[in-house]
Write an enzyme that holds these catalytic residues in place. Structure first.
Site, PDB file in Angstrom:
ATOM      1  N   SER A 137      14.597  88.589  50.859  1.00  0.00           N
ATOM      2  CA  SER A 137      13.879  87.362  51.223  1.00  0.00           C
ATOM      3  C   SER A 137      13.836  87.271  52.738  1.00  0.00           C
ATOM      4  O   SER A 137      14.778  87.717  53.424  1.00  0.00           O
ATOM      5  CB  SER A 137      14.596  86.134  50.668  1.00  0.00           C
ATOM      6  OG  SER A 137      14.079  84.962  51.267  1.00  0.00           O
ATOM      7  N   TYR A 150      22.495  81.499  48.971  1.00  0.00           N
ATOM      8  CA  TYR A 150      21.371  82.405  48.684  1.00  0.00           C
ATOM      9  C   TYR A 150      21.103  83.328  49.883  1.00  0.00           C
ATOM     10  O   TYR A 150      20.901  84.538  49.712  1.00  0.00           O
ATOM     11  CB  TYR A 150      20.144  81.552  48.359  1.00  0.00           C
ATOM     12  CG  TYR A 150      18.850  82.288  48.145  1.00  0.00           C
ATOM     13  CD1 TYR A 150      18.513  82.798  46.890  1.00  0.00           C
ATOM     14  CD2 TYR A 150      17.921  82.434  49.177  1.00  0.00           C
ATOM     15  CE1 TYR A 150      17.299  83.430  46.674  1.00  0.00           C
ATOM     16  CE2 TYR A 150      16.706  83.063  48.972  1.00  0.00           C
ATOM     17  CZ  TYR A 150      16.396  83.560  47.723  1.00  0.00           C
ATOM     18  OH  TYR A 150      15.192  84.192  47.518  1.00  0.00           O
TER      19      TYR A 150
HETATM   20  C1  4PL Z   1      10.943  80.690  53.691  1.00  0.00           C
HETATM   21  O1  4PL Z   1      13.238  83.083  49.244  1.00  0.00           O
HETATM   22  O2  4PL Z   1      11.810  82.713  51.879  1.00  0.00           O
HETATM   23  C2  4PL Z   1      12.247  78.808  50.812  1.00  0.00           C
HETATM   24  C3  4PL Z   1      13.302  79.707  48.656  1.00  0.00           C
HETATM   25  N1  4PL Z   1      11.684  79.132  52.001  1.00  0.00           N
HETATM   26  O3  4PL Z   1      13.567  81.071  48.308  1.00  0.00           O
HETATM   27  C4  4PL Z   1      13.118  81.873  49.291  1.00  0.00           C
HETATM   28  C5  4PL Z   1      11.540  80.409  52.370  1.00  0.00           C
HETATM   29  C6  4PL Z   1      12.676  79.794  49.977  1.00  0.00           C
HETATM   30  C7  4PL Z   1      11.965  81.442  51.545  1.00  0.00           C
HETATM   31  C8  4PL Z   1      12.556  81.087  50.332  1.00  0.00           C
END
Ligand code: 4PL
Length: 244
Positions: A137, A150
């Protein structure tokens, strides 16, 4: 990409980004094992794809992950591609993260990464070929709030991917990660993350909302035979939200 003759496992494929990835790999010729806790969800998807089977899987449970890999090999004779996508995407302000909540996220996102990569790569080594794509992510770059556990788990995915790539290159196996940004899915539209789309869009180079189908092509590339010289990398697919 061309995945004809390839056998793929996609975890977390009952919905969201995983579902889009599974559909794309199947459309491009792969036989796909759809793994998810939501057995009815993957069974329904399997019915719509040309060569696909569903298997109920808990990626935090080693016996379940072993059975998932065995299901792929029993059905299709080998394993070429693992897409480690299953994850919990929480929204928990720091003051509400206790050790139980921390462990719940680590069990799925990080233990699940270990277990799926462990058992998939053991199978791939038998044939001297493999493509592993771990879904990371862009939060590991952005330091996004309300997700500290996370973010830590995805930071683990980022570093682990590099380390495993180093060890498995000599076996014909590449290990890469794809890092989406905030993406509209069944999961994010029903969580508080839904309120962040407008803010995130302001930070992106491309001013629109991201969908699961925006992420799957990057995964398909890294899962392809032609990506054989790319390993240990994190490919950020976030409309230019993070640019470093
Ligand atoms: C920029 O991977 O990459 C919220 C929630 N905002 O899970 C993510 C961003 C979230 C993200 C993610």
């Amino acid at each position: 990409m061309n995945h004809q003759g390839r056998v793929a496992i996609v975890t977390g494929s009952a919905q969201g980004i995983g579902k889009s990835i599974a559909r794309k790999l199947a459309e491009e010729g792969a036989s796909v094992v759809l793994a998810d806790l939501n057995e009815a969800g993957v069974a329904e998807l399997a019915g719509t794809l040309p060569r696909a089977i569903a298997v109920r899987t808990d990626v935090s449970d080693e016996a379940s992950v072993r059975a998932m890999v065995k299901t792929a090999v029993d059905a299709y004779g080998k394993l070429d591609i693992l897409v480690n996508n299953a994850a919990i995407v929480p929204f928990t302000p720091w003051d509400e993260i206790d050790f139980t909540e921390w462990r719940r996220i680590m069990a799925v996102n990080l233990d699940g990464t270990f277990l799926t990569n462990r058992h998939a790569s053991d199978e791939m080594r038998r044939n001297g070929y493999g493509r592993i794509v771990n879904i990371c992510s862009n939060v590991v770059l952005a330091g996004t709030p309300n997700l500290a556990h996370y973010v830590a788990s995805k930071g683990g995915v980022f570093g682990f991917t590099r380390a495993l790539a180093t060890e498995l290159g000599k076996h014909g196996i590449t290990v890469n990660s794809v890092a989406p940004g905030l993406t509209e899915t069944e999961g994010t539209v029903v969580s508080p993350h839904a309120n962040a789309f407008d803010f995130v869009q302001m930070l992106q180079a491309i001013p629109r909302r991201a969908y699961a189908d925006d992420i799957a092509p990057a995964v398909s590339f890294l899962a392809s035979e032609e990506a054989g010289w790319v390993t240990g990398q994190m490919l950020v697919v976030d409309g230019g939200h993070t640019r470093s």
